[in-house]
Design a protein around this motif. Structure first.
Motif, PDB file in Angstrom:
ATOM      1  N   TRP A 184      36.674  46.292  40.076  1.00 47.93           N
ATOM      2  CA  TRP A 184      37.844  46.506  39.204  1.00 47.93           C
ATOM      3  C   TRP A 184      38.700  47.683  39.670  1.00 47.93           C
TER       4      TRP A 184
ATOM      5  N   ILE B 275      35.516  46.101  30.489  1.00 48.48           N
ATOM      6  CA  ILE B 275      35.357  46.309  31.940  1.00 48.48           C
ATOM      7  C   ILE B 275      35.845  47.708  32.311  1.00 48.48           C
TER       8      ILE B 275
ATOM      9  N   ILE C  56      37.987  49.074  34.307  1.00 44.48           N
ATOM     10  CA  ILE C  56      39.196  48.979  35.133  1.00 44.48           C
ATOM     11  C   ILE C  56      40.080  50.181  34.827  1.00 44.48           C
TER      12      ILE C  56
END
Ligand code: 6PG
Length: 231
Positions: free
Chosen positions: A62, A95, A97
């Motif tokens: 990511w 996530i 990211i």
């Protein structure tokens, strides 16, 4: 154009998630980044959930992935109709990211200003080179629209701008103005994948694949692959 037919959205989403992982690993190896344009609507919900789960999330670097949107409703980011909110709940909140890698369309701005602002964001990301996204995910409406490119509208003739504001569609909900990538921007992408389900859409897709669906904006997307779930 490849057509992948599945019994259900789970199988279609699993297969497309695997393809996204392969595409991301290849793009990162070649160019050090992967630019993925997310689709709106409800069809990609399961796909985004899958991408947030370790099976796939652990295959995705990511820190070298940038997420964009193909279209957005002109509503606040916490509005239930926001495409960004759907992705936030199913994927982004789960996530690791970097925030700077998430490029939402500014649906809360005045539409024309939002289109200009997002065009600048895209041009900045591609640093003056042609904006070629690595992969664009698209949904399909039962009227043959995709992103927020609706049948019979002048948006289909836009050849200069990357992003435009379109008025509220009269036949599709939610009936709010939208921001959308334009066809040339979509067609420049390296890979374009539709994800759709349901009998009503299959009839539209069949006409498009048979070269009969010129009235459908989705038929103007060049060489996409189709991930179709029976229901
Ligand atoms: C939007 C979408 C739109 C969507 C289709 C299919 O903002 O509405 O981008 O193009 O993909 O309308 O929507 P469903 O997946 O909910 O059927």
């Amino acid at each position: 154009m490849n057509i992948f037919a599945f019994e259900n959205m789970e199988e279609a989403s699993q297969t497309l998630a695997r393809r996204i992982c392969v595409a991301a690993q290849r793009a990162i190896a070649e160019n050090n980044h992967f630019s993925l344009v997310l689709a709106g609507g409800s069809s990609p919900r399961r796909l985004y959930h899958l991408l947030s789960e370790p099976t796939y999330a652990d295959q995705l670097d990511w820190h070298h992935i940038h997420l964009f949107w193909g279209d957005e409703r002109c509503v606040a980011v916490d509005h239930p109709d926001s495409n960004f909110l759907m992705a936030k709940e199913t994927l982004l909140d789960k996530i690791a990211i970097p925030a700077a890698h998430i490029h939402p369309m500014p649906g809360e701005m005045r539409p024309e200003d939002g289109a200009r602002s997002y065009q600048q964001d895209i041009e900045l990301f591609f640093a003056g080179t042609a904006p070629v996204f690595d992969m664009i995910l698209l949904g399909l409406g039962s009227d043959g629209h995709t992103a927020s490119l609706f049948p019979g509208t002048t948006s289909l003739q836009e050849n200069e701008r990357l992003v435009i504001a379109v008025p509220a569609p009269l036949t599709m909900s939610p009936q709010v103005p939208r921001l959308t990538l334009t066809l040339p921007t979509i067609n420049r992408a390296k890979e374009i994948c539709f994800l759709a389900s349901g009998e009503k859409k299959h009839a539209v897709i069949r006409r498009i694949i048979e070269g009969q669906g010129q009235e459908y904006p989705a038929s103007l997307v060049v060489n996409p692959d189709w991930y179709l779930a029976a229901h």
